[in-house]
Scaffold this active site. Structure first.
Site, PDB file in Angstrom:
ATOM      1  N   GLY A  46       0.331  -1.607   0.372  1.00  0.00           N
ATOM      2  CA  GLY A  46       0.050   0.146   0.341  1.00  0.00           C
ATOM      3  C   GLY A  46       0.661   2.018   0.286  1.00  0.00           C
ATOM      4  O   GLY A  46       1.608   0.942   0.576  1.00  0.00           O
ATOM      5  N   GLN A  51       3.002   9.646   0.932  1.00  0.00           N
ATOM      6  CA  GLN A  51       4.254   9.209   1.556  1.00  0.00           C
ATOM      7  C   GLN A  51       5.263  10.269   0.308  1.00  0.00           C
ATOM      8  O   GLN A  51       6.795   9.557  -0.435  1.00  0.00           O
ATOM      9  CB  GLN A  51       4.320   7.398   1.480  1.00  0.00           C
ATOM     10  CG  GLN A  51       3.622   7.212   2.939  1.00  0.00           C
ATOM     11  CD  GLN A  51       3.057   6.045   2.661  1.00  0.00           C
ATOM     12  OE1 GLN A  51       2.485   5.666   2.171  1.00  0.00           O
ATOM     13  NE2 GLN A  51       4.018   5.493   3.223  1.00  0.00           N
ATOM     14  N   CYS A  91       5.386  -0.787   7.080  1.00  0.00           N
ATOM     15  CA  CYS A  91       5.084   1.035   6.038  1.00  0.00           C
ATOM     16  C   CYS A  91       6.250   0.625   5.521  1.00  0.00           C
ATOM     17  O   CYS A  91       7.304   1.353   6.090  1.00  0.00           O
ATOM     18  CB  CYS A  91       4.878   1.691   6.796  1.00  0.00           C
ATOM     19  SG  CYS A  91       4.193   3.506   6.140  1.00  0.00           S
ATOM     20  N   LEU A  92       6.337   1.667   4.280  1.00  0.00           N
ATOM     21  CA  LEU A  92       7.728   1.724   2.953  1.00  0.00           C
ATOM     22  C   LEU A  92       8.028   3.635   4.223  1.00  0.00           C
ATOM     23  O   LEU A  92       9.384   3.107   3.454  1.00  0.00           O
ATOM     24  CB  LEU A  92       6.904   2.044   2.571  1.00  0.00           C
ATOM     25  CG  LEU A  92       6.283   0.844   0.934  1.00  0.00           C
ATOM     26  CD1 LEU A  92       5.437   1.555  -0.192  1.00  0.00           C
ATOM     27  CD2 LEU A  92       7.709   0.055   1.408  1.00  0.00           C
ATOM     28  N   HIS A 133      -4.945   1.849   7.012  1.00  0.00           N
ATOM     29  CA  HIS A 133      -3.370   2.480   7.234  1.00  0.00           C
ATOM     30  C   HIS A 133      -3.055   3.514   6.555  1.00  0.00           C
ATOM     31  O   HIS A 133      -2.706   4.361   6.452  1.00  0.00           O
ATOM     32  CB  HIS A 133      -2.602   0.981   6.993  1.00  0.00           C
ATOM     33  CG  HIS A 133      -0.658   1.838   7.256  1.00  0.00           C
ATOM     34  ND1 HIS A 133      -0.097   0.889   8.172  1.00  0.00           N
ATOM     35  CD2 HIS A 133       0.169   1.905   6.203  1.00  0.00           C
ATOM     36  CE1 HIS A 133       0.917   1.314   7.828  1.00  0.00           C
ATOM     37  NE2 HIS A 133       0.939   2.525   6.622  1.00  0.00           N
ATOM     38  N   GLU A 134      -3.178   3.074   5.122  1.00  0.00           N
ATOM     39  CA  GLU A 134      -3.334   4.099   4.303  1.00  0.00           C
ATOM     40  C   GLU A 134      -3.962   5.389   4.247  1.00  0.00           C
ATOM     41  O   GLU A 134      -4.080   6.471   4.558  1.00  0.00           O
ATOM     42  CB  GLU A 134      -3.179   3.759   2.695  1.00  0.00           C
ATOM     43  CG  GLU A 134      -2.590   2.183   2.274  1.00  0.00           C
ATOM     44  CD  GLU A 134      -0.993   2.891   3.061  1.00  0.00           C
ATOM     45  OE1 GLU A 134      -0.413   3.898   3.149  1.00  0.00           O
ATOM     46  OE2 GLU A 134      -1.035   1.676   2.794  1.00  0.00           O
ATOM     47  N   HIS A 137      -2.127   7.631   6.618  1.00  0.00           N
ATOM     48  CA  HIS A 137      -1.000   8.385   6.328  1.00  0.00           C
ATOM     49  C   HIS A 137      -2.230   9.493   5.551  1.00  0.00           C
ATOM     50  O   HIS A 137      -1.686  11.342   5.367  1.00  0.00           O
ATOM     51  CB  HIS A 137      -0.306   7.735   5.033  1.00  0.00           C
ATOM     52  CG  HIS A 137       0.562   7.458   5.602  1.00  0.00           C
ATOM     53  ND1 HIS A 137       1.578   7.567   6.099  1.00  0.00           N
ATOM     54  CD2 HIS A 137       0.279   5.438   5.639  1.00  0.00           C
ATOM     55  CE1 HIS A 137       2.637   6.361   6.797  1.00  0.00           C
ATOM     56  NE2 HIS A 137       1.563   5.408   5.555  1.00  0.00           N
TER      57      HIS A 137
END
Ligand code: NI
Length: 167
Positions: A46, A51, A91-92, A133-134, A137
């Site tokens: 994701g 990000q 998470c990236l 989660h996304e 962000h």
């Protein structure tokens, strides 16, 4: 298409609240394409526009093994939540870091596609985790915000160690 650079914690740009998309144009298409390429090349499941330093309400998800279940949500809102689940998240923006987070088990989301057409999407389990989660962000929130101060401190310490080791 191009791979974008991913902002990593503790960069303050991760705290910026994204604005709704108002123009459903080729620029948006380009952004979404680049976000998929960035996510796939980083082997993530994701990615939120925040990000990649674009504070707009755009997120992409693909949890399938063969990268065939792309889900793009623009201007997403959670209309309904049900139940709870605990899931180990990564998470990236936090390379190599994982933590258990409690979230809703099922979500019903109202969103637009890249043409501005609205639709309703229902998800549960890991996919519901990814959506929540996304979407966080886009609100300037990251998954470690859910941890206890002690757990968060431990995770950040480990992250710092890892960063020093790889420097
Ligand atoms: Ni993330």
């Amino acid at each position: 298409m191009s791979v974008l650079s991913i902002i990593e914690f503790p960069d303050s740009r991760l705290r910026i609240k994204a604005s709704p998309v108002t123009r459903f144009d080729s620029e948006l298409d380009q952004l979404v394409h680049n976000m998929y390429q960035t996510m796939y090349s980083a082997q993530g499941v994701g990615l939120a526009a925040t990000q990649v330093n674009v504070p707009q309400q755009v997120l992409v998800i693909d949890m399938s093994e063969n990268r065939s279940e792309a889900l793009t949500l623009v201007n997403a809102r959670i209309a309904q939540r049900e139940g709870t689940q605990v899931y180990k998240e990564g998470c990236l923006s936090f390379p190599g870091m994982y933590a258990q987070v409690t979230r809703a088990l099922k979500v019903k989301v109202e969103a637009c596609d890249t043409r501005g057409k609205s639709f309703v999407y229902q998800a549960e389990g890991p996919l519901a985790v990814a959506i929540q989660h996304e979407m966080d962000h886009l609100e300037g929130k990251v998954f470690i915000d859910y941890l206890s101060p002690l757990k968060r401190a431990m995770l950040l310490k480990r992250m710092e160690k890892q960063r020093k080791a790889s420097a």
